[in-house]
Design an enzyme around this catalytic site. Sequence first.
Site, short mmCIF file in Angstrom:
data_model
loop_
_atom_site.label_atom_id
_atom_site.label_comp_id
_atom_site.label_asym_id
_atom_site.label_seq_id
_atom_site.Cartn_x
_atom_site.Cartn_y
_atom_site.Cartn_z
N TYR A 195 9.96 -2.19 3.10
CA TYR A 195 9.10 -1.34 2.45
C TYR A 195 9.79 0.51 2.45
CZ TYR A 195 5.19 1.99 1.42
OH TYR A 195 4.63 2.86 0.75
N THR B 177 3.78 8.72 -3.16
CA THR B 177 4.52 7.84 -3.22
C THR B 177 4.93 7.02 -3.94
OG1 THR B 177 2.92 6.92 -1.73
CG2 THR B 177 4.05 8.40 -0.97
N HIS C 254 -3.22 11.17 7.03
CA HIS C 254 -1.98 10.84 6.03
C HIS C 254 -3.27 11.71 4.63
CE1 HIS C 254 1.17 9.34 4.45
NE2 HIS C 254 1.54 8.71 5.05
#
Length: 787
Positions: free
Chosen positions: A591, A604, A474
Amino acid sequence: MAEAHQAVAFQFTVTPEGIDLQLSHQALTEIYLSGVRSWKKRIIRLKNSVITGVYPASPSSWLFVVIAILATMYTRSDPSMGLIAKIQEHLPGDCHFLLFTQCQAVVSAVLFSTMLWLLLIFTMRLCLKQLLSYHRWMFEQHAKMSTTTKVWALVRIFSGRKPLLYSYQGSLPNLPVPAVKDTVKRYLESVRPLMDDTEYERMTKLASEFESSLGNRLQWYLKLKALWAANYVSDWWEEYVYLRGRSPIMVNSNYYGMDFLYVTPTPIQAARAGNSIHAFFLYRRKLNREEIKPSRIPGTVIPLCAAQCERIFNTTRTPGEETDTVQHWQDSDYIVVYHRGRYFRLKVYQAGRLLSPREIEFQIQRILDDSSSPSKGEAKLGALTAGDRIPWAKARAKYFSSGVNKRSLDCIEKAAFFVTLDDDEQGMMGDDPAASLDRYAKSLLHGKCYDRWFDKSFSVVYYKNGKNGINAEHSFADAPVIAHLWEYALATDSFQLGYNTEGHCKGEVDSSLPQPQKLNWEIPPECEEQISQSLAVAQALADDVDFHVFSFRDFGKGKVKKCRASPDAFIQMVLQLAYYRVSGRTFCLTYEASMTRLFREGRTETVRSCSNESSAFVRALEGGETADVCRRLFRAASEKHQQLYRLAMTGAGIDRHLFCLYVVSKYLGVESSFLKEVLSEPWRLSTSQTPVQQVELFDLVNHPEYMSCGGGFGPVADDGYGVSYYIVGENIINFHISCKHSCPDTDAHKFGDQIRKALNDLIQLLSPNPKEPSKPEESRPEAKKDK
């Protein structure tokens, strides 16, 4: 050491007659072709740099400007207002002997034209950057568009034609730094439904003290960074959120993507790998040539930042004791394949050309047929990447810094990507397809904890029955970037390359292909002990993950839009209602991942989906209020959610700003009770939507079975849920739900049941017509599921 001898281009022997030099023609040819391929890539990169550098103009426009200026000169007019004559006066004196006066004028005109062309490019890029910095259009209704927005629509004129992947990078605006008072105000509004009056009053006091004192000091440093850096968030986000994490990245950070849900293009494992691996390298070729179209906001010409695409291939995460690092190499002509405890180096280029799918299948089958045993300690070596980071960093420095272990580890880390040939069968199959989907998700998320290389940018898993999937690291990029690659690979595999009637890849095989090279290892007992410890940590984490995946087919975004609701806002309200029911009538900090790729190097931002409006709607619905009241409150909650999403996308979010202020405070060595408390709040409901980006690659109307099930991730909080949803076409929504068995208050299947119920309850509330009957069972793709 046979593989070492294969790599030697020449050998020499000292004899009484002198030195006997023996050259390997094949090896030298490979070296030559590799060099040619490398130079071709450099030339392409140089050409693309020029094209991107002058965008939205084109290199050929320079010639147009030059011809136009020369043409006006020959009509006895001076478009330069005397500048050409000034340039002519300053030409070197020797030119009088080499050039006629007319030729000097031409040279001066060309120089003036070039300067004018560069000035026009600078002006166009500046205009484009200003136009891309305007975001008010996102907050306006189509029927009530302001005059400013109508003028802003000129962005189409300045956006150019046929852009390359990185053409817009230099024109994207920098991420703005919000005002501290605005961020604090939005934060307090977001936590109001989660706190009682006393707690909220205490937090308001902390926030007020921070805003009036320390906040302004920290903000000054943040603005200074924003002036200096392209993005004031992204580098700190990558380092402190991802790379400095010392817990396992398996489950906690990595995520996965699934294959087609209802079909398997071929049941032959090697054939599926052959087509798919070839498709990945076709994508990499397009990526290197910048031939991939820039991603845009759907339905607009507004481009998104493509910076994350640079490190998709040839990238690995390297462990360190304090922080990891991301390493990227310009090129790699091979992949590393794991099968039954062995690692193989498989070259995908031969004599300068990419192997055909049939040839890759042939090589993969060679690996599957290889009967050699793993080296001592090799079989579960990958567990080091699945466990805690500090033990892996120490083991890497101690046991893999020299000799054969270093060479083999370098081979894995420098590979284009990692491949696992799994002996298990996965997918939606058998008598219990729902349970098989859950097992499929867990297999892609963590596998056996040692048969994936979790540090690689992405690993592709090919199962025995022809199913496949992807696991991605990630830190270097977010899910939409990998999803774009995955969509291309799935579509190219099935619709472009295809298979013959026997299920094998099409094409012929070059029988002279060298055998895949098995990697060698010398693992000492101490390292084996560390492997066992890392595996124990990873296995405990994997066993604790509870997963539930389901495809909701009663209705999709088509019906939601007919009810005049945003599909994303609708699903977020569903999740709020489902969590309220499953948790015992409570709300939690929620979230939802939003992107900030409207800005240069954007990644993001967080949308805090639990709002005053959403909680009021849920309470009204559960409290027995009338349908009209509930509908009105739903509209208000939906509009609020869309407003929060737009703010997050346009740089006015809450959490990234507060995160960066916290980082600055740590650098300055000052403590903030407000920031410390904000950053420690748990996200018990972490959600993310995976959008379908390349709709043109699939025909979901006529072939709905050719759709991916999407992907998912592990829970963020030990006592919370992770929910990924994938909206496919007009009639399907796929959900991936994760939590932990160790928490007595969470259950993925119960939460899934509540989501199904909430979906039907909300659509029934909003729908003006009675509930439509379900589709007949035989018409559903489930009836065609793999056996």
